[in-house]
Scaffold this active site. Structure first.
Site, PDB file in Angstrom:
ATOM      1  N   SER A 132       0.838  -1.196   0.000  1.00  0.00           N
ATOM      2  CA  SER A 132       0.000   0.000   0.000  1.00  0.00           C
ATOM      3  C   SER A 132       0.880   1.256   0.000  1.00  0.00           C
ATOM      4  O   SER A 132       1.784   1.354  -0.827  1.00  0.00           O
ATOM      5  CB  SER A 132      -0.937  -0.060   1.210  1.00  0.00           C
ATOM      6  OG  SER A 132      -1.907   0.941   1.171  1.00  0.00           O
ATOM      7  N   ARG A 180     -12.047   6.401  10.078  1.00  0.00           N
ATOM      8  CA  ARG A 180     -11.690   4.996  10.131  1.00  0.00           C
ATOM      9  C   ARG A 180     -12.760   4.112   9.503  1.00  0.00           C
ATOM     10  O   ARG A 180     -12.450   3.103   8.860  1.00  0.00           O
ATOM     11  CB  ARG A 180     -11.462   4.572  11.581  1.00  0.00           C
ATOM     12  CG  ARG A 180     -10.972   3.154  11.757  1.00  0.00           C
ATOM     13  CD  ARG A 180      -9.743   2.874  10.934  1.00  0.00           C
ATOM     14  NE  ARG A 180      -9.072   1.638  11.335  1.00  0.00           N
ATOM     15  CZ  ARG A 180      -7.941   1.226  10.809  1.00  0.00           C
ATOM     16  NH1 ARG A 180      -7.349   1.916   9.841  1.00  0.00           N
ATOM     17  NH2 ARG A 180      -7.378   0.112  11.215  1.00  0.00           N
ATOM     18  N   ASP A 196      -8.882  -6.177  -4.763  1.00  0.00           N
ATOM     19  CA  ASP A 196      -8.472  -4.902  -4.173  1.00  0.00           C
ATOM     20  C   ASP A 196      -8.974  -3.775  -5.068  1.00  0.00           C
ATOM     21  O   ASP A 196      -8.463  -3.560  -6.166  1.00  0.00           O
ATOM     22  CB  ASP A 196      -6.939  -4.872  -4.073  1.00  0.00           C
ATOM     23  CG  ASP A 196      -6.412  -3.606  -3.412  1.00  0.00           C
ATOM     24  OD1 ASP A 196      -7.202  -2.667  -3.164  1.00  0.00           O
ATOM     25  OD2 ASP A 196      -5.198  -3.555  -3.133  1.00  0.00           O
ATOM     26  N   HIS A 209      -8.192  -4.934  -0.365  1.00  0.00           N
ATOM     27  CA  HIS A 209      -6.883  -4.344  -0.095  1.00  0.00           C
ATOM     28  C   HIS A 209      -6.223  -4.990   1.123  1.00  0.00           C
ATOM     29  O   HIS A 209      -5.001  -5.153   1.168  1.00  0.00           O
ATOM     30  CB  HIS A 209      -7.059  -2.843   0.131  1.00  0.00           C
ATOM     31  CG  HIS A 209      -5.774  -2.087   0.198  1.00  0.00           C
ATOM     32  ND1 HIS A 209      -4.853  -2.074  -0.829  1.00  0.00           N
ATOM     33  CD2 HIS A 209      -5.239  -1.303   1.169  1.00  0.00           C
ATOM     34  CE1 HIS A 209      -3.816  -1.322  -0.476  1.00  0.00           C
ATOM     35  NE2 HIS A 209      -4.031  -0.846   0.728  1.00  0.00           N
ATOM     36  N   ASP A 210      -7.025  -5.348   2.088  1.00  0.00           N
ATOM     37  CA  ASP A 210      -6.532  -6.006   3.302  1.00  0.00           C
ATOM     38  C   ASP A 210      -5.735  -7.273   3.032  1.00  0.00           C
ATOM     39  O   ASP A 210      -4.961  -7.708   3.896  1.00  0.00           O
ATOM     40  CB  ASP A 210      -7.719  -6.388   4.199  1.00  0.00           C
ATOM     41  CG  ASP A 210      -7.829  -5.469   5.405  1.00  0.00           C
ATOM     42  OD1 ASP A 210      -7.101  -4.462   5.448  1.00  0.00           O
ATOM     43  OD2 ASP A 210      -8.643  -5.760   6.297  1.00  0.00           O
TER      44      ASP A 210
END
Lengths: 379, 379
Positions: free
Chosen positions: A149, A219, A316, A349-350
């Protein structure tokens, strides 16, 4: 049970000139190292962190169970990036809130807490600061620089700012710059923080408050973009939190996904610094090595000398495979040595932080070949 | 230059029992009609609106240039839904903030403004209220019910709640329910509003304030999800707002996309009601006709008798083509008459409101065939 990690820190008195034209002096960088630097001093691997992580990359702290580093599944003895063979370095970036000098620290001239006056830092600035710390550790050249990232952006930038100091770059789930949509999500998160009445123009410390509402919203937005639609449906779907009956309420929690997001927002708002959030999302927005080359990425990457491994994940949508392929393409146009793995993973993405057998195996093989290269064998 | 539309309203004294078990009485529905109901009373088309729209579907208000209805490109004399042939009805939903009874109005018992005490309304409740208004207009059966997004959900629900009253349903850019990701975006927007100190638990009216910060954030999030990544890159990309030089600021606007989003947020926060936002996003969350059938959509749609046109747009990631295909599949399993068009359009969810030649032509043909059917010809 992982190995024991020990945080360290290093002070830098001299001013570091930043990309913005400002400079910062008398700053501290928190860092950790794992494994041993060999006699040839050629087995060092720098691991760069993303928004919410730190220098605590792997291992755990003495007497603190559940304190594993953020990439502990990837890095350690016998792991894909094997600390029995490599000397691994994690550095908390300038402006972060996990030990290195940041907005909650005092300006050396005024003695006042920086707050919103902390200078804007960029990926390039972080790389320059990391290079100074490596100088002090006696690491002239890295066997590899690695990151996911925003960490991948730093890895890429290393190959451009210090082409001769990097033999390999491992760039995971990253992009050559943010899209308009990426910037848009960052901007909404920043507006939520900045318009929180407890933000006080970024000088909330002196008011004894924290803009927790804004941090929670930021968040929650972040979390949505880290996950894929598929994995959200699989994990939460339309499950209700309590039993089968709807409560018919606009403010109470009705669905599991709401409960999960609120929890993530609450937790984050208790430990993350609001000014750091602004700085790091801005560093993401600004990163764009092709900018000074009229948008021509191949031209921007022409100075790179490293060999590359790029990894992306099919679901992602924050940093899609397409963005990694742009980097691959630009490197190939420069006849660079590039490996590329597009991992079919459901986690969005995680995925770059999670265990996936193929992903782990690609990274392991790549570091195996680096290790062989160091031993003078054909990789 | 469009035709002149005239807003009307109708009062309902009798209590309407809501899905939650609560009820509402002495309420008003704002509506508009275009064209003429024919002698056979069989040419009525109800057009249902989504989150941010109203009964002002087409035409413009006398002496108010730029007051075109939200679907004026689709509906009017000679347009795809031709008001020379059809009697078109738009109704502002209960709980909205454009003329029908909503949270900013007074509870008939207490004389107090409803605020957060306005009852939770669902898609099914709206359809029931619409049916009462149609009764009064003397419309026993609709030639068609039509809507996009949340409006499409109402159109679909009409075919389930009043199967005999709907001959055709045109469901555009819609879904059989929200995904976890959809709910997540709604929840973040709601939290931004509810945690704004000016929200006062939903009773901000009596404090003389408006939770504008929360509304701005909600709208910014919404806007990102209405547009495709592609169209955002095309319209804004990484363009800076001012010249070529970066300002290096975390709070000032740097990129065009930031400027656009802030503008959209500001504008929205000046006219949209915060409690309405909560209510309407909740109605979206709750809609799920398959819920009472153990998640079996085909079973849920078995009662429908209408013929269907479904339309989706390739780049719509909020209500993706996959979601429309689920409805098509479930209808086909019930041997219903279904047409389906998947339009290759770059604009994301917003495409349903925009001019696209193929899209307009699909809707035009469909209404042409309904008109022929009404004239007793073979469609």
């Amino acid at each position: 049970m992982s190995f024991i990690a020990t945080p360290q820190s290093m002070h830098f008195a001299e001013a570091l000139r930043l990309q913005s034209g400002a400079s910062i002096r008398d700053y501290t960088l928190a860092y950790e190292t794992y494994g041993e630097l060999n006699a040839a001093r050629d087995n060092a691997v720098l691991v760069c962190h993303a928004l919410n992580a730190s220098h605590h990359v792997a291992g755990m702290y003495e007497g603190q169970p559940k304190s594993e580093g953020w990439w502990d599944n990837m890095i350690g003895p016998g792991k894909p990036l094997d600390t029995n063979r490599f000397f691994v370095i994690g550095i908390n970036n300038l402006g972060s809130c996990f030990g290195s000098t940041g907005p909650m620290h005092k300006h050396p001239d005024t003695g006042e807490v920086y707050g919103a006056d902390f200078p804007v830092v960029t990926v390039e600035d972080w790389v320059n600061a990391q290079a100074l710390l490596l100088d002090r550790l006696g690491v002239a050249q890295l066997a590899a620089v690695m990151g996911g990232s925003l960490g991948g952006m730093q890895a890429l930038s290393w190959t451009l700012q210090y082409p001769e100091r990097v033999r390999h770059a491992v760039v995971v789930a990253s992009a050559p710059n943010l899209t308009a949509e990426n910037i848009a999500f960052n901007e909404v998160a920043r507006r939520a923080i900045v318009t929180d009445p407890d933000f006080h123009g970024g000088h909330f410390y002196r008011h004894g408050v924290i803009p927790q509402r804004g941090l929670r919203i930021a968040r929650m937005i972040g979390h949505i973009t880290y996950l894929s639609d598929d994995v959200m449906n699989e994990k939460f779907g339309r499950q209700l939190r309590e039993g089968m009956d709807l409560k018919y309420s606009t403010q109470d929690i009705e669905f599991q996904i709401e409960s999960y997001l609120r929890y993530q927002g609450d937790k984050f708002s208790e430990y993350f610094d609001a000014n750091t959030y602004l700085l790091i999302t801005r560093a993401l927005d600004y990163f764009d090595p092709a900018r000074r080359h009229g948008g021509n990425l191949a031209q921007a990457l022409a100075v790179a000398r490293a060999k590359f491994l790029l990894v992306s994940f099919s679901t992602d949508w924050r940093f899609s495979p397409q963005r990694s392929r742009e980097i691959v393409q630009a490197l190939l146009e420069n006849r660079r040595d590039v490996s590329y793995a597009e991992i079919d993973a459901p986690h969005g993405h995680d995925a770059f932080l999670l265990d996936d057998a193929r992903y782990m195996s690609v990274v392991r093989s790549y570091f195996d070949s680096i290790a062989k290269e160091l031993q003078g064998e054909q990789p």
